[in-house]
Design a protein around this motif. Structure first.
Motif, PDB file in Angstrom:
ATOM      1  N   GLY A 132       0.784  -1.235   0.000  1.00  0.00           N
ATOM      2  CA  GLY A 132       0.000   0.000   0.000  1.00  0.00           C
ATOM      3  C   GLY A 132       0.813   1.281   0.000  1.00  0.00           C
ATOM      4  N   TRP A 133       2.069   1.215  -0.411  1.00  0.00           N
ATOM      5  CA  TRP A 133       2.921   2.395  -0.375  1.00  0.00           C
ATOM      6  C   TRP A 133       3.117   3.001  -1.758  1.00  0.00           C
ATOM      7  CZ3 TRP A 133       3.811   4.566   4.078  1.00  0.00           C
ATOM      8  CH2 TRP A 133       3.927   3.799   5.230  1.00  0.00           C
ATOM      9  N   ILE A 134       3.165   4.322  -1.798  1.00  0.00           N
ATOM     10  CA  ILE A 134       3.634   5.078  -2.964  1.00  0.00           C
ATOM     11  C   ILE A 134       5.064   5.517  -2.652  1.00  0.00           C
ATOM     12  CG2 ILE A 134       3.324   7.141  -4.381  1.00  0.00           C
ATOM     13  CD1 ILE A 134       0.336   7.046  -3.557  1.00  0.00           C
ATOM     14  N   LEU A 135       6.000   5.217  -3.533  1.00  0.00           N
ATOM     15  CA  LEU A 135       7.394   5.599  -3.339  1.00  0.00           C
ATOM     16  C   LEU A 135       7.644   6.928  -4.037  1.00  0.00           C
ATOM     17  CD1 LEU A 135       9.153   2.152  -3.957  1.00  0.00           C
ATOM     18  CD2 LEU A 135       8.236   3.099  -1.838  1.00  0.00           C
ATOM     19  N   VAL A 136       8.085   7.906  -3.268  1.00  0.00           N
ATOM     20  CA  VAL A 136       8.375   9.250  -3.775  1.00  0.00           C
ATOM     21  C   VAL A 136       9.883   9.436  -3.663  1.00  0.00           C
ATOM     22  CG1 VAL A 136       7.868  11.709  -3.513  1.00  0.00           C
ATOM     23  CG2 VAL A 136       6.113  10.007  -2.944  1.00  0.00           C
ATOM     24  N   ARG A 137      10.555   9.630  -4.802  1.00  0.00           N
ATOM     25  CA  ARG A 137      12.010   9.532  -4.786  1.00  0.00           C
ATOM     26  C   ARG A 137      12.681  10.633  -5.599  1.00  0.00           C
ATOM     27  NH1 ARG A 137      13.022   3.007  -5.234  1.00  0.00           N
ATOM     28  NH2 ARG A 137      11.192   2.658  -6.506  1.00  0.00           N
ATOM     29  N   ALA A 138      13.933  10.856  -5.275  1.00  0.00           N
ATOM     30  CA  ALA A 138      14.729  11.830  -6.016  1.00  0.00           C
ATOM     31  C   ALA A 138      16.182  11.368  -6.027  1.00  0.00           C
ATOM     32  CB  ALA A 138      14.624  13.216  -5.379  1.00  0.00           C
ATOM     33  N   MET A 139      16.875  11.666  -7.119  1.00  0.00           N
ATOM     34  CA  MET A 139      18.296  11.342  -7.250  1.00  0.00           C
ATOM     35  C   MET A 139      19.060  12.588  -7.687  1.00  0.00           C
ATOM     36  SD  MET A 139      20.244   8.615  -9.788  1.00  0.00           S
ATOM     37  CE  MET A 139      19.520   7.162  -9.020  1.00  0.00           C
ATOM     38  N   ALA A 140      20.192  12.819  -7.050  1.00  0.00           N
ATOM     39  CA  ALA A 140      21.094  13.896  -7.456  1.00  0.00           C
ATOM     40  C   ALA A 140      22.101  13.328  -8.440  1.00  0.00           C
ATOM     41  CB  ALA A 140      21.810  14.477  -6.243  1.00  0.00           C
ATOM     42  N   ARG A 141      22.359  14.084  -9.500  1.00  0.00           N
ATOM     43  CA  ARG A 141      23.288  13.619 -10.534  1.00  0.00           C
ATOM     44  C   ARG A 141      24.334  14.694 -10.801  1.00  0.00           C
ATOM     45  NH1 ARG A 141      20.954  11.205 -15.679  1.00  0.00           N
ATOM     46  NH2 ARG A 141      22.425   9.512 -15.258  1.00  0.00           N
ATOM     47  N   ALA A 142      25.585  14.255 -10.859  1.00  0.00           N
ATOM     48  CA  ALA A 142      26.686  15.131 -11.271  1.00  0.00           C
ATOM     49  C   ALA A 142      27.085  14.673 -12.666  1.00  0.00           C
ATOM     50  CB  ALA A 142      27.855  15.009 -10.307  1.00  0.00           C
ATOM     51  N   GLY A 143      26.641  15.415 -13.680  1.00  0.00           N
ATOM     52  CA  GLY A 143      26.795  14.935 -15.040  1.00  0.00           C
ATOM     53  C   GLY A 143      25.905  13.720 -15.236  1.00  0.00           C
ATOM     54  N   SER A 144      26.487  12.616 -15.653  1.00  0.00           N
ATOM     55  CA  SER A 144      25.702  11.396 -15.881  1.00  0.00           C
ATOM     56  C   SER A 144      25.761  10.432 -14.694  1.00  0.00           C
ATOM     57  CB  SER A 144      26.216  10.677 -17.135  1.00  0.00           C
ATOM     58  OG  SER A 144      27.578  10.291 -16.966  1.00  0.00           O
ATOM     59  N   ARG A 145      26.401  10.826 -13.608  1.00  0.00           N
ATOM     60  CA  ARG A 145      26.586   9.932 -12.467  1.00  0.00           C
ATOM     61  C   ARG A 145      25.629  10.281 -11.329  1.00  0.00           C
ATOM     62  NH1 ARG A 145      30.444   6.553 -10.187  1.00  0.00           N
ATOM     63  NH2 ARG A 145      30.557   6.552  -7.906  1.00  0.00           N
ATOM     64  N   GLY A 146      24.914   9.292 -10.819  1.00  0.00           N
ATOM     65  CA  GLY A 146      24.111   9.498  -9.628  1.00  0.00           C
ATOM     66  C   GLY A 146      25.007   9.587  -8.409  1.00  0.00           C
ATOM     67  N   VAL A 147      24.818  10.628  -7.587  1.00  0.00           N
ATOM     68  CA  VAL A 147      25.702  10.828  -6.436  1.00  0.00           C
ATOM     69  C   VAL A 147      24.939  10.876  -5.109  1.00  0.00           C
ATOM     70  CG1 VAL A 147      27.441  12.009  -7.835  1.00  0.00           C
ATOM     71  CG2 VAL A 147      25.656  13.354  -6.685  1.00  0.00           C
ATOM     72  N   GLY A 148      23.620  10.776  -5.159  1.00  0.00           N
ATOM     73  CA  GLY A 148      22.841  10.790  -3.928  1.00  0.00           C
ATOM     74  C   GLY A 148      21.378  10.525  -4.227  1.00  0.00           C
ATOM     75  N   TYR A 149      20.641  10.150  -3.191  1.00  0.00           N
ATOM     76  CA  TYR A 149      19.216   9.886  -3.387  1.00  0.00           C
ATOM     77  C   TYR A 149      18.461  10.077  -2.073  1.00  0.00           C
ATOM     78  CZ  TYR A 149      19.462   5.368  -0.953  1.00  0.00           C
ATOM     79  OH  TYR A 149      19.610   4.384  -0.007  1.00  0.00           O
ATOM     80  N   THR A 150      17.155  10.164  -2.185  1.00  0.00           N
ATOM     81  CA  THR A 150      16.290  10.184  -1.009  1.00  0.00           C
ATOM     82  C   THR A 150      14.964   9.518  -1.353  1.00  0.00           C
ATOM     83  OG1 THR A 150      15.463  11.568   0.800  1.00  0.00           O
ATOM     84  CG2 THR A 150      15.192  12.425  -1.425  1.00  0.00           C
ATOM     85  N   VAL A 151      14.285   8.999  -0.329  1.00  0.00           N
ATOM     86  CA  VAL A 151      13.028   8.253  -0.514  1.00  0.00           C
ATOM     87  C   VAL A 151      12.021   8.672   0.550  1.00  0.00           C
ATOM     88  CG1 VAL A 151      11.937   5.986  -0.672  1.00  0.00           C
ATOM     89  CG2 VAL A 151      14.349   6.244  -1.289  1.00  0.00           C
ATOM     90  N   ILE A 152      10.786   8.887   0.136  1.00  0.00           N
ATOM     91  CA  ILE A 152       9.661   9.105   1.041  1.00  0.00           C
ATOM     92  C   ILE A 152       8.605   8.055   0.732  1.00  0.00           C
ATOM     93  CG2 ILE A 152       7.709  10.639   1.548  1.00  0.00           C
ATOM     94  CD1 ILE A 152       9.592  13.005   1.236  1.00  0.00           C
ATOM     95  N   PHE A 153       7.970   7.509   1.792  1.00  0.00           N
ATOM     96  CA  PHE A 153       6.871   6.553   1.643  1.00  0.00           C
ATOM     97  C   PHE A 153       5.561   7.250   2.001  1.00  0.00           C
ATOM     98  CE2 PHE A 153      10.032   3.137   3.260  1.00  0.00           C
ATOM     99  CZ  PHE A 153      10.634   3.063   2.009  1.00  0.00           C
ATOM    100  N   VAL A 154       4.586   7.167   1.099  1.00  0.00           N
ATOM    101  CA  VAL A 154       3.246   7.718   1.338  1.00  0.00           C
ATOM    102  C   VAL A 154       2.240   6.581   1.259  1.00  0.00           C
ATOM    103  CG1 VAL A 154       1.469   9.324   0.532  1.00  0.00           C
ATOM    104  CG2 VAL A 154       3.899   9.942   0.333  1.00  0.00           C
ATOM    105  N   ALA A 155       1.378   6.457   2.276  1.00  0.00           N
ATOM    106  CA  ALA A 155       0.342   5.430   2.248  1.00  0.00           C
ATOM    107  C   ALA A 155      -0.656   5.722   1.141  1.00  0.00           C
ATOM    108  CB  ALA A 155      -0.371   5.362   3.599  1.00  0.00           C
ATOM    109  N   ARG A 156      -0.887   4.745   0.277  1.00  0.00           N
ATOM    110  CA  ARG A 156      -1.747   4.945  -0.895  1.00  0.00           C
ATOM    111  C   ARG A 156      -3.162   5.349  -0.509  1.00  0.00           C
ATOM    112  NH1 ARG A 156      -0.264   0.536  -3.903  1.00  0.00           N
ATOM    113  NH2 ARG A 156      -1.681  -0.779  -2.698  1.00  0.00           N
ATOM    114  N   ASP A 157      -3.680   4.818   0.591  1.00  0.00           N
ATOM    115  CA  ASP A 157      -5.042   5.133   1.030  1.00  0.00           C
ATOM    116  C   ASP A 157      -5.087   6.293   2.014  1.00  0.00           C
ATOM    117  OD1 ASP A 157      -6.028   3.095  -0.560  1.00  0.00           O
ATOM    118  OD2 ASP A 157      -5.912   1.605   1.043  1.00  0.00           O
ATOM    119  N   GLY A 158      -3.982   6.977   2.193  1.00  0.00           N
ATOM    120  CA  GLY A 158      -3.928   8.110   3.108  1.00  0.00           C
ATOM    121  C   GLY A 158      -3.635   7.666   4.529  1.00  0.00           C
ATOM    122  N   ASP A 159      -2.820   8.421   5.224  1.00  0.00           N
ATOM    123  CA  ASP A 159      -2.453   8.108   6.603  1.00  0.00           C
ATOM    124  C   ASP A 159      -1.982   9.385   7.263  1.00  0.00           C
ATOM    125  OD1 ASP A 159      -0.410   7.124   8.809  1.00  0.00           O
ATOM    126  OD2 ASP A 159      -1.638   5.390   8.304  1.00  0.00           O
TER     127      ASP A 159
END
Length: 320
Positions: A214-241
């Motif tokens: 029941g989770w929606i994954l909300v994500r972001a990645m930082a890129r330096a040129g073509s290389r991923g150098v960092g990320y973050t993740v948030i979980f949101v309950a699909r039915d609301g919470d």
């Protein structure tokens, strides 16, 4: 009075078990997240490969549930045991009975150590009585979900890609590499690290399990040129919470100290505005090791405040 194992296909009994352990662990804590019934049922229906899990309940004389325990073990990893006793049934040996039942279940799997978690001084005292000791401590922090997303200065040479759902195929290689680095780098104090193998199949299987729960994954990645150098993740309950969960945030060592973590978190908090299920939330919750001064400072700067402390404990399965 007895301890029994819940049938993992008995949905009603699993929900009753979850409600008991939730109440014992969450009561009187502000904005404390706990798995939904949908998530619990999905977890027991489709456990990860090599993982065994048991839901234990302690029944009082009148047949009501007085306490519960969550017991799990994966191949080659420490076992996990969470014991909860309802307030009106405490200090009568219920917790000890649940712990002994958990030990019996785990004995044939012979895990080297057992890990547990608690949020209270009495919980720590109980864990120490059964042979565990504090191995790591984390601040649980809350941010009002209605607050505006924080500002974050641009970082020269770095851009942020944000999305919801599965990792795009073109970013999967970087996602695997960064997640593997996070597992090796995250501060765990004296806790034994788990031997998780991160590869593309693991990522896709994890995404499916989270969606099934029941989770929606909300994500972001930082890129330096073509290389991923960092990320973050948030979980949101699909039915609301009431609670949105801010999970991992990681930046490669060579790129730290440049404001990339703040950039990632700010972008992902902004992205929440486009997720309809997030509108039901009151809080964004995150956890940070008490000795991770850099992340604590960042979280405070973007509006998180300490709600309480969680204690991770570890010790041998058998007490000599």
């Amino acid at each position: 009075m007895s301890v029994s194992v819940v049938d993992p296909v008995d949905a009603a009994a699993l929900i009753e078990w979850s409600a008991a352990i939730r109440r014992s662990c969450v009561e009187d804590r502000v904005g404390a997240w706990w798995p939904s019934d949908e998530s619990v049922l999905a977890q027991f229906a489709d456990p990860p490969s090599g993982r065994r899990r048991w839901a234990l309940v302690y029944h009082a004389d009148d047949g009501s549930v007085a306490g519960a325990a969550d017991v799990a073990v994966s191949d080659g990893d420490p076992a996990e045991v969470t014991v909860g006793v309802l307030p009106e049934h405490r200090r009568r040996g219920r917790g000890t009975a649940l712990w002994e039942a958990a030990r019996e279940l785990l004995a044939e799997h012979s895990p080297a150590v057992v890990q547990s978690e608690t949020w209270s001084a009495p919980g720590v005292a109980f864990a120490e009585r059964i042979g565990l000791s504090i191995a790591n401590s984390e601040f649980r922090m809350l941010r009002d979900s209605a607050s505006a997303a924080p500002d974050a200065p641009a970082v020269s040479g770095v851009d942020v890609v944000a999305w919801t759902g599965a990792v795009p195929d073109g970013l999967l290689g970087d996602w695997v590499r960064l997640n593997a680095s996070m597992r090796d780098d995250v501060p765990l104090g004296e806790l034994t690290r788990r031997a998780t193998v991160i590869d593309p199949d693991w990522v896709r299987a994890h995404e499916k399990r989270m969606s099934d729960q029941g989770w929606i994954l909300v994500r972001a990645m930082a890129r330096a040129g073509s290389r991923g150098v960092g990320y973050t993740v948030i979980f949101v309950a699909r039915d609301g919470d009431e609670i949105i969960v801010q999970d991992d945030t990681f930046v490669e060592g060579a790129y730290r100290g440049r404001g990339i973590a703040r950039l990632l978190k700010a972008e992902n908090l902004r992205q929440l505005r486009s997720v309809p299920a997030a509108a039901a939330a009151r809080w964004v919750q995150t956890s940070t090791a008490v000795d991770n001064s850099a992340m604590l400072s960042l979280n405070r700067a973007i509006g998180f405040e300490v709600a309480d402390i969680s204690y991770a404990l570890e010790g041998p399965l058998a007490i000599s």
